[in-house]
Design an enzyme around this catalytic site. Structure first.
Site, PDB file in Angstrom:
ATOM      1  N   LYS A 102      25.826 -13.735  29.312  1.00  0.00           N
ATOM      2  CA  LYS A 102      25.530 -14.307  27.992  1.00  0.00           C
ATOM      3  C   LYS A 102      24.263 -13.672  27.476  1.00  0.00           C
ATOM      4  O   LYS A 102      23.414 -13.234  28.264  1.00  0.00           O
ATOM      5  CB  LYS A 102      25.336 -15.827  28.091  1.00  0.00           C
ATOM      6  CG  LYS A 102      25.603 -16.569  26.797  1.00  0.00           C
ATOM      7  CD  LYS A 102      27.091 -16.797  26.589  1.00  0.00           C
ATOM      8  CE  LYS A 102      27.396 -17.508  25.298  1.00  0.00           C
ATOM      9  NZ  LYS A 102      28.798 -17.945  25.240  1.00  0.00           N
TER      10      LYS A 102
HETATM   11  P1  NAD Z   1      29.784 -21.284  14.734  1.00  0.00           P
HETATM   12  O1  NAD Z   1      28.413 -20.785  14.509  1.00  0.00           O
HETATM   13  O2  NAD Z   1      30.922 -20.643  14.016  1.00  0.00           O
HETATM   14  O3  NAD Z   1      29.872 -22.847  14.396  1.00  0.00           O
HETATM   15  C1  NAD Z   1      28.985 -23.790  14.903  1.00  0.00           C
HETATM   16  C2  NAD Z   1      29.077 -24.992  13.964  1.00  0.00           C
HETATM   17  O4  NAD Z   1      28.356 -26.073  14.525  1.00  0.00           O
HETATM   18  C3  NAD Z   1      28.507 -24.736  12.580  1.00  0.00           C
HETATM   19  O5  NAD Z   1      29.355 -25.311  11.612  1.00  0.00           O
HETATM   20  C4  NAD Z   1      27.176 -25.489  12.608  1.00  0.00           C
HETATM   21  O6  NAD Z   1      26.770 -25.936  11.338  1.00  0.00           O
HETATM   22  C5  NAD Z   1      27.539 -26.644  13.504  1.00  0.00           C
HETATM   23  N1  NAD Z   1      26.407 -27.285  14.125  1.00  0.00           N
HETATM   24  C6  NAD Z   1      25.267 -26.729  14.609  1.00  0.00           C
HETATM   25  N2  NAD Z   1      24.462 -27.692  15.083  1.00  0.00           N
HETATM   26  C7  NAD Z   1      25.126 -28.863  14.919  1.00  0.00           C
HETATM   27  C8  NAD Z   1      24.838 -30.206  15.232  1.00  0.00           C
HETATM   28  N3  NAD Z   1      23.689 -30.535  15.809  1.00  0.00           N
HETATM   29  N4  NAD Z   1      25.749 -31.131  14.921  1.00  0.00           N
HETATM   30  C9  NAD Z   1      26.919 -30.796  14.337  1.00  0.00           C
HETATM   31  N5  NAD Z   1      27.249 -29.557  14.019  1.00  0.00           N
HETATM   32  C10 NAD Z   1      26.363 -28.597  14.313  1.00  0.00           C
HETATM   33  O7  NAD Z   1      29.994 -21.253  16.307  1.00  0.00           O
HETATM   34  P2  NAD Z   1      31.347 -21.280  17.124  1.00  0.00           P
HETATM   35  O8  NAD Z   1      31.692 -19.886  17.472  1.00  0.00           O
HETATM   36  O9  NAD Z   1      32.345 -22.147  16.452  1.00  0.00           O
HETATM   37  O10 NAD Z   1      30.832 -21.976  18.457  1.00  0.00           O
HETATM   38  C11 NAD Z   1      30.702 -23.379  18.581  1.00  0.00           C
HETATM   39  C12 NAD Z   1      30.637 -23.739  20.045  1.00  0.00           C
HETATM   40  O11 NAD Z   1      31.826 -23.274  20.678  1.00  0.00           O
HETATM   41  C13 NAD Z   1      29.478 -23.098  20.826  1.00  0.00           C
HETATM   42  O12 NAD Z   1      29.068 -23.984  21.839  1.00  0.00           O
HETATM   43  C14 NAD Z   1      30.108 -21.881  21.440  1.00  0.00           C
HETATM   44  O13 NAD Z   1      29.420 -21.442  22.593  1.00  0.00           O
HETATM   45  C15 NAD Z   1      31.485 -22.444  21.762  1.00  0.00           C
HETATM   46  N6  NAD Z   1      32.504 -21.425  21.943  1.00  0.00           N
HETATM   47  C16 NAD Z   1      32.903 -20.662  20.890  1.00  0.00           C
HETATM   48  C17 NAD Z   1      33.861 -19.689  21.106  1.00  0.00           C
HETATM   49  C18 NAD Z   1      34.382 -18.851  19.988  1.00  0.00           C
HETATM   50  O14 NAD Z   1      35.288 -18.049  20.216  1.00  0.00           O
HETATM   51  N7  NAD Z   1      33.915 -19.020  18.773  1.00  0.00           N
HETATM   52  C19 NAD Z   1      34.387 -19.479  22.384  1.00  0.00           C
HETATM   53  C20 NAD Z   1      33.963 -20.291  23.429  1.00  0.00           C
HETATM   54  C21 NAD Z   1      33.011 -21.260  23.186  1.00  0.00           C
END
Ligand code: NAD
Length: 415
Positions: A102
């Site tokens: 990461k």
């Molecule tokens: P992203 O940046 O697209 O979205 C994150 C969202 O969470 C945004 O809408 C943001 O406004 C919101 N957010 C941030 N802080 C917040 C809070 N305190 N309360 C509520 N909402 C909040 O990111 P993503 O890619 O969707 O990732 C989200 C999570 O999923 C992370 O933990 C990431 O590690 C995990 N994840 C994502 C992927 C992927 O393919 N995108 C894969 C595995 C894990």
């Protein structure tokens, strides 16, 4: 307790249940390599600013390191160590031949201009070039990083290498060597797991109510896909606010609105009866499924008791703390853990890497046709271990991963 300590605690719990050899646990309790760099960048005002950045390569016994890069003001080494460890576990749970890593840059990307963001990203790519590559370590998007940022990294790395190396990162746009299906892969994988779970408990998807915390990449696609199964999305949120509509939210329309207006709180459908609530209130809504797709440490010892959902699905990494896990287990609320629920993302990233290396690309049907059985087999293994060891899905997912890692470590390096 630090996030990395939480991760070690999760490994410890599973190790005790499965009787994992102590030396294997010891190996997996330490990242193989930790890289910390300073990135000097000339800002638009002409001043030089230095950004702190990390890459943690946790374990590569099963294949090249793999894991996203996070741009966030609060990202730190402890968080990146934890996230890299979960990547190792995640790849092992679904059985893809990759290890865990990461990365992160300490910054608020929303406060930078596009030129500054590109300059920081290219500086990071230069600093990481000796440590990444399709056969070494393959970064991908994570919170507040996207396909544009991946394009800059691939471009910078390729310039340094003197030839085009598309497979140095995944999560790219189709035009720059991405895979069909990658955008919604995390959510699609989670939905396959939810379908398997519902089948195992004899419940129907149609009519179920869902609340989604974090309406970003993972959260918005899962809301859309669960709606397509006939579920009703009653609440969504982002970092600014949460929208609650008892009669349901049109996920696709909310995705368009969020892009236009920047926050879900401004996306009340015309004529609908909705309230703007806080993220804490969203977590406590009565619903069938609470999908956590924002950040870590959202359900904690202080708010776990107020959760009224019947099932929690972790699309985010680490959204439920170990203490909250215990409270939820006592309340009888099953948690489908991150290392299983969101593993569809890294699985299609793996497909992207394979397609880049072959220079031969698959249709969406082929991608989904390969993703679905991987997720279903992972569910079967995790569910089987949950029954065998009489434990939670999280413990069972760790047991599933640790068994595979144990086999690789002991066969290659001895007992
Ligand atoms: P992203 O940046 O697209 O979205 C994150 C969202 O969470 C945004 O809408 C943001 O406004 C919101 N957010 C941030 N802080 C917040 C809070 N305190 N309360 C509520 N909402 C909040 O990111 P993503 O890619 O969707 O990732 C989200 C999570 O999923 C992370 O933990 C990431 O590690 C995990 N994840 C994502 C992927 C992927 O393919 N995108 C894969 C595995 C894990």
């Amino acid at each position: 307790m630090s996030l990395f300590e939480n991760t070690l605690k999760q490994i410890r719990k599973a190790s005790l249940l499965m009787n994992l050899p102590a030396n294997v646990e010891e190996v997996l309790s330490h990242p193989e390599r930790i890289i910390e760099v300073s990135l000097p960048v000339v800002m638009d005002n002409g001043h030089l600013r230095v950004f702190q950045a990390f890459r943690v390569q946790h374990n590569s016994i099963r294949g090249p390191y793999k894991g996203g890069i996070r741009y966030h003001p609060q990202v730190d080494m402890d968080e990146v160590k934890a996230l890299s460890t979960w990547m190792t576990m995640k790849c092992a749970v679904v059985g893809i031949p990759l290890g865990g890593a990461k990365g992160g840059i300490v910054m608020d990307p929303k406060s930078l201009s596009a030129r500054e963001l590109e300059a920081v990203t290219r500086e990071y790519a230069r600093a990481m070039t000796p440590f990444i590559g399709p056969e070494i370590d393959v970064p991908a998007p994570d919170v507040y990083t996207n396909s544009q940022i991946m394009a800059w990294i691939a471009d910078e790395y390729s310039k340094i290498k003197g030839h085009n190396v598309l497979g140095v990162v995944t999560g790219k746009a189709i035009e720059t060597g991405g895979s069909l299906g990658r955008d919604s892969a995390t959510s699609q994988g989670g939905v396959y797991i939810i379908e398997e779970y519902l089948q195992s408990v004899g419940k129907q998807a149609a009519g179920m109510t869902v609340a989604v915390q974090g309406f970003g990449n993972a959260g918005s696609h899962v809301a859309r896909l669960l709606s397509e199964l006939g579920m009703k999305v009653i609440a969504i949120s982002d970092s600014k606010s949460a929208l609650h509509c008892a009669d349901g939210i049109d996920a696709s329309a909310a995705m368009v609105c969020k892009l236009e207006k920047g926050q879900v709180g401004e996306c009340t459908p015309v004529g609908a009866k909705c309230d703007i609530i806080t993220n804490e209130q969203l977590l406590a809504l009565p619903c069938d499924i609470l999908v956590l797709s924002a950040l870590e440490n959202q359900v904690r010892v202080d708010n776990a008791d107020s959760v009224q959902a019947r099932l929690i699905v972790e699309l985010a990494n680490g959204p439920v703390t170990p203490e909250a896990d215990e409270i939820l287990a006592r309340k009888g609320v099953p948690v489908i853990p991150d290392i299983l629920a969101n593993a569809g993302g890294v699985t299609v990233s793996y497909f992207e890497l394979v397609q880049n290396q072959m220079n031969y690309y698959w249709s969406l049907e082929e991608v989904l046709g390969k993703l679905k059985p991987i997720m279903q087999n992972a569910w079967r293994d995790v569910h089987g271990n949950a029954v065998k060891f009489g434990c939670t899905y999280r413990e069972a997912a760790f047991i599933t991963a640790l068994r595979k890692l144990e086999a690789a470590i002991t066969m290659r390096r001895g007992k």
